[in-house]
Design a protein around this motif. Structure first.
Motif, PDB file in Angstrom:
ATOM      1  N   PRO A  30       0.808  -1.223   0.000  1.00 63.28           N
ATOM      2  CA  PRO A  30       0.000   0.000   0.000  1.00 63.28           C
ATOM      3  C   PRO A  30       0.838   1.268   0.000  1.00 63.28           C
ATOM      4  N   THR A  31       0.444   2.193  -0.866  1.00 64.25           N
ATOM      5  CA  THR A  31       1.076   3.519  -0.916  1.00 64.25           C
ATOM      6  C   THR A  31       0.052   4.623  -0.705  1.00 64.25           C
ATOM      7  N   THR A  32      -1.218   4.259  -0.603  1.00 67.89           N
ATOM      8  CA  THR A  32      -2.294   5.212  -0.320  1.00 67.89           C
ATOM      9  C   THR A  32      -3.202   4.604   0.736  1.00 67.89           C
ATOM     10  N   ALA A  38       1.086   7.126   8.072  1.00 69.32           N
ATOM     11  CA  ALA A  38       1.662   8.485   8.081  1.00 69.32           C
ATOM     12  C   ALA A  38       2.543   8.718   6.866  1.00 69.32           C
ATOM     13  N   ARG A  39       3.211   7.683   6.377  1.00 66.99           N
ATOM     14  CA  ARG A  39       4.088   7.841   5.215  1.00 66.99           C
ATOM     15  C   ARG A  39       3.308   8.141   3.952  1.00 66.99           C
ATOM     16  N   PHE A  40       2.037   7.711   3.902  1.00 66.03           N
ATOM     17  CA  PHE A  40       1.238   8.028   2.727  1.00 66.03           C
ATOM     18  C   PHE A  40       1.127   9.546   2.551  1.00 66.03           C
ATOM     19  N   GLY A  41       0.835  10.230   3.636  1.00 67.04           N
ATOM     20  CA  GLY A  41       0.721  11.684   3.576  1.00 67.04           C
ATOM     21  C   GLY A  41       2.029  12.359   3.238  1.00 67.04           C
ATOM     22  N   VAL A  74       3.091   0.565  14.486  1.00 66.27           N
ATOM     23  CA  VAL A  74       3.629   0.257  13.157  1.00 66.27           C
ATOM     24  C   VAL A  74       2.654   0.692  12.080  1.00 66.27           C
ATOM     25  N   ASN A  75       1.387   0.333  12.247  1.00 67.32           N
ATOM     26  CA  ASN A  75       0.397   0.675  11.229  1.00 67.32           C
ATOM     27  C   ASN A  75       0.200   2.184  11.127  1.00 67.32           C
TER      28      ASN A  75
END
Length: 308
Positions: free
Chosen positions: A134-136, A301-304, A295-296
């Motif tokens: 997942p990236t979004t 947070a990395r998506f944003g 972790v989740n």
């Protein structure tokens, strides 16, 4: 604690004597673990079957039963490493039955997983990277739903049953027939269970396997996404895998798989020795995180950050 080797040679961190001590396999501990897991499954499944209509008891029982079914994947994982039990035959048999319960085929998964360890986080080689990463937020929710897993299992079992191994370089040609026969047998068991449900006009297969597994899969996805997602690409075992510190019930039902960095660094160490290995190895790992919620959250947070 003994002196550690330089981290420039990660797989020499433990001395030969330490590794020999930790590598000890045990039929007794394997059976204790399996019986504990099956007992949780039996009690929760029994409550789900007998407390229909008493939802404050039945629904929690369904969740526990579903996760205990889905987390039989952890038993498959240990058995394909031949480390759950000292006996080779027991590992093969228990691994196959655990795969039957959790929707995996252990005969295939052993070959697939061997490549995952050999080429961890190497794009174009690690077969796990072929799954949706997942990236979004939409991707993340889709993965967490378990639907990609179900679709992948239906497609994958069909490919194995019909001998379509062209895109599976991790399955050697000599193993084609073995994997295919194993898949036929597994699908035959499912077919028999469906037939019994139809003959007796009871929704047994749906109520006691499909529905619980559908409930348990999102919990398993929530755990498994922590193993490598967001870790560094490349073959360094100190940075490409994550250990997640978690509560005892999850460690029990996941056969200590949360100690995943330790497992990837030394795959020969059996599940029951991973907590001891963690004490020795944790200072060397880049990714040791307290809890799956953390972790989740970091993954989301990395998506944003990627979008900004």
């Amino acid at each position: 604690m003994t002196a550690k080797a330089s981290v420039s040679d990660p797989r020499q961190i433990l001395s030969a004597a330490e590794l020999t001590r930790l590598n000890q396999r045990s039929d007794a501990k394997g059976w204790l673990q399996l019986v504990s897991h099956l007992s949780i499954m039996a009690v929760s499944g029994g409550l789900w079957a007998t407390q229909w209509g008493h939802w404050p008891l039945a629904l929690p029982a369904l969740v526990i039963y579903g996760f205990s079914l889905a987390s039989m994947f952890a038993a498959v994982h240990e058995c394909v490493h031949r480390s759950a039990f000292a006996s080779e035959a027991t590992n093969k048999t228990v691994g196959w039955v655990a795969g039957l319960l959790s929707g995996y085929n252990s005969t295939f998964y052993r070959r697939y997983h061997k490549w995952h360890h050999r080429y961890t986080k190497l794009h174009g080689k690690d077969p796990e990277l072929e799954d949706l990463i997942p990236t979004t937020l939409a991707d993340y929710l889709w993965v967490m739903s378990g639907m990609p897993w179900w679709i992948g299992k239906v497609q994958g079992h069909w490919q194995l049953a019909t001998g379509q191994f062209e895109d599976m370089p991790y399955v050697p040609e000599a193993a084609y027939r073995d994997v295919q026969r194993s898949t036929w047998l597994q699908l035959g068991v499912y077919g028999g269970a469906i037939a019994l449900s139809l003959i007796f006009r009871q929704p047994w297969f749906l109520l006691y396997w499909v529905l619980p597994l559908a409930v348990g899969q999102p919990i398993l996805r929530f755990i498994l996404i922590a193993e490598h997602t967001g870790c560094a690409d490349g073959e360094d075992p100190l940075t490409n895998t994550r250990t997640t510190l978690t509560i005892w019930p999850i460690k029990l039902l996941m056969w200590n798989m949360p100690f995943h960095a330790e497992h990837h660094l030394y795959p020969s160490i059996p599940f029951h020795q991973l907590p001891r290995a963690h004490v020795e190895l944790a200072p060397h790992f880049q990714n040791v995180v307290p809890g799956y919620v953390a972790v989740n959250r970091s993954i989301i947070a990395r998506f944003g950050q990627a979008a900004s």
